[in-house]
Design a protein around this motif. Structure first.
Motif, short mmCIF file in Angstrom:
data_model
loop_
_atom_site.label_atom_id
_atom_site.label_comp_id
_atom_site.label_asym_id
_atom_site.label_seq_id
_atom_site.Cartn_x
_atom_site.Cartn_y
_atom_site.Cartn_z
N THR A 64 35.51 31.38 46.61
CA THR A 64 34.37 30.77 45.94
C THR A 64 34.05 31.98 44.43
O THR A 64 34.10 31.57 43.27
N SER A 65 33.91 33.34 44.72
CA SER A 65 33.56 34.14 43.95
C SER A 65 34.83 34.45 42.86
O SER A 65 34.62 34.69 41.75
N GLY A 66 36.09 34.36 43.48
CA GLY A 66 37.20 34.82 42.85
C GLY A 66 37.36 33.54 41.65
O GLY A 66 37.62 34.00 40.45
N LEU A 67 37.27 32.38 42.30
CA LEU A 67 37.33 31.43 41.21
C LEU A 67 36.50 31.26 39.76
O LEU A 67 36.98 31.29 38.75
N ILE A 68 35.33 31.66 40.25
CA ILE A 68 34.18 32.02 39.25
C ILE A 68 34.35 33.11 38.33
O ILE A 68 34.60 33.34 37.16
N GLY A 69 34.62 34.46 38.87
CA GLY A 69 34.70 35.57 38.30
C GLY A 69 36.04 35.69 37.47
O GLY A 69 36.17 36.08 36.44
N ILE A 70 37.19 35.15 38.11
CA ILE A 70 38.50 35.34 37.35
C ILE A 70 38.56 34.34 36.26
O ILE A 70 39.04 34.59 35.15
N THR A 71 37.80 33.06 36.42
CA THR A 71 37.88 32.17 35.29
C THR A 71 37.03 32.90 33.87
O THR A 71 37.68 32.91 32.96
N LEU A 72 35.87 33.37 34.40
CA LEU A 72 35.08 33.97 33.17
C LEU A 72 35.89 35.19 32.57
O LEU A 72 35.85 35.25 31.56
N GLY A 73 36.38 36.11 33.52
CA GLY A 73 36.81 37.17 32.99
C GLY A 73 38.15 37.07 32.05
O GLY A 73 38.57 37.59 31.24
N VAL A 74 39.15 36.13 32.66
CA VAL A 74 40.34 35.63 31.81
C VAL A 74 40.02 35.18 30.49
O VAL A 74 40.39 35.71 29.58
N LEU A 75 39.11 34.14 30.59
CA LEU A 75 38.69 33.70 29.31
C LEU A 75 38.15 34.53 28.34
O LEU A 75 38.41 34.47 27.18
N VAL A 88 30.41 35.98 28.31
CA VAL A 88 31.10 36.29 29.59
C VAL A 88 30.31 37.44 30.03
O VAL A 88 29.74 38.21 31.00
N LEU A 89 30.20 38.56 28.89
CA LEU A 89 29.48 39.91 29.10
C LEU A 89 27.71 39.64 29.33
O LEU A 89 27.29 40.40 30.27
N PHE A 90 27.45 38.74 28.76
CA PHE A 90 25.79 38.27 28.90
C PHE A 90 25.97 37.83 30.34
O PHE A 90 24.94 38.11 31.08
N ALA A 91 26.80 36.99 30.83
CA ALA A 91 26.92 36.52 32.06
C ALA A 91 26.73 37.69 33.32
O ALA A 91 26.37 37.45 34.28
N ILE A 92 27.64 38.61 32.98
CA ILE A 92 28.14 39.50 33.75
C ILE A 92 26.75 40.30 33.95
O ILE A 92 26.26 41.04 34.95
N THR A 93 26.43 40.88 32.79
CA THR A 93 24.85 41.44 32.68
C THR A 93 23.96 40.88 33.53
O THR A 93 23.15 41.49 34.20
N TRP A 130 30.60 37.50 42.27
CA TRP A 130 31.85 37.31 41.39
C TRP A 130 31.84 37.99 40.20
O TRP A 130 32.86 38.26 39.61
N ASP A 131 31.02 39.13 40.04
CA ASP A 131 30.84 40.01 38.63
C ASP A 131 31.98 41.11 38.65
O ASP A 131 32.53 41.18 37.67
N ARG A 132 32.12 41.53 40.04
CA ARG A 132 33.32 42.57 40.07
C ARG A 132 34.81 41.80 39.56
O ARG A 132 35.50 42.24 38.99
#
Length: 293
Positions: free
Chosen positions: A104-115, A127-132, A166-168
């Motif tokens: 679950t966390s991988g799908l969210i985090g990898i999608t945001l990070g790759v985009l 994406v940076l705002f979402a991570i922060t 998902w942040d990491r």
């Protein structure tokens, strides 16, 4: 006049650390494989039912203590339930929660990070705002609040942890995508007329998967520990499911008279998390050695 001879200091060799990392990786693989085997086929090997209560056989000690019984290798709990059977069933729950949370966390985090790493600009800013924003949220407090308000349950625990861990994945996926997006094979795919989904899925993801695999092991260990903490507080997996954290919580009132009721699931939890972390550390060392070749 002869020229002075330059003496070069010996460089520290990485062979020793690589051997230690390989040994730790092998130990971690063995631990995780053993727990996984117990979770898959353990109940077929343990004849006792983990849910059947026998108040006449309460708090029977394990085999290394005086007063043990042959039919209960690891003893029984305060309700007379076989501890080995509950430990095996608890391994299934811990691994299930860890794997599903990572998915679950991988799908969210990898999608945001790759985009964010591939497109940059406003997408990356979002994406940076979402991570922060995610990093400003205390995981344990939010998990306690959500589970406390909505009730305990296996699916709810997985969903809550997946939405909070998902942040990491996003940070690593973003950084590695920014490194590989300008490589020649990506440019060649563009020139060949490949579509955007094809480039992201077939060109970017396979080349950052090794980094994400290390993150997945760390997140899996963290998810198992968080689930155990929630279960210990009575807000995780509901009874009578034998979660290791719940087993520790149920046995804390008897720890001074029958210490094995918290020692056995506590040691099992620590060993599993240690094994997963050793796998992640070994993967990092092995992948780092491959990049240096």
């Amino acid at each position: 006049m002869s020229e002075p001879i330059a003496i070069q200091a010996p460089q520290p060799s990485s062979t020793g650390s690589l051997r230690i990392g390989t040994a730790g990786f092998a130990i971690g693989i063995a631990i995780v494989a053993l727990v996984a085997a117990a979770a898959v086929v353990g109940n077929a090997l343990v004849p006792q039912d983990p849910f059947i209560q026998d108040l006449g056989n309460r708090l029977i000690p394990p085999f290394w203590m005086e007063g043990s019984q042959a039919g209960h290798l690891l003893g029984t709990d305060q309700l007379g339930r076989d501890y080995l059977a509950r430990l095996v069933y608890g391994a299934r729950i811990s691994l299930l929660i860890g794997i599903m949370t990572v998915i679950t966390s991988g799908l969210i985090g990898i999608t945001l990070g790759v985009l964010g790493g591939f497109f940059g600009g406003r997408v990356d800013d979002f994406v940076l705002f979402a991570i922060t924003t995610r990093l400003s949220i205390p995981v344990v407090l939010v998990a306690l609040a959500v589970v406390g308000l909505m009730g305990s349950g296996l699916g709810l625990v997985v969903a809550t942890l997946g939405l909070l861990l998902w942040d990491r994945f996003a940070v690593v996926a973003r950084a590695t995508t920014m490194q590989v997006r300008n490589h020649d094979y990506v440019s060649a795919a563009w020139c060949a007329g490949a579509s955007m989904p094809h480039i992201l899925i077939r060109e970017i993801l396979p080349n950052i998967a090794s980094h994400l695999a290390v993150v997945a092991t760390l997140e899996m260990a963290l998810a198992i520990l968080l689930e155990a903490a929630l279960s210990f507080l009575g807000l995780g997996v509901p009874p009578p499911l034998p979660s290791w954290g719940l087993m520790i919580a149920e046995g804390k009132d008897y720890m001074f008279f029958s210490p094995w009721v918290i020692m056995i699931p506590g040691v099992a939890l620590a060993v599993l998390v240690l094994g997963i972390n050793l796998v992640g550390d070994g993967l990092r060392n092995l992948l780092g050695a491959e990049r240096l070749r």
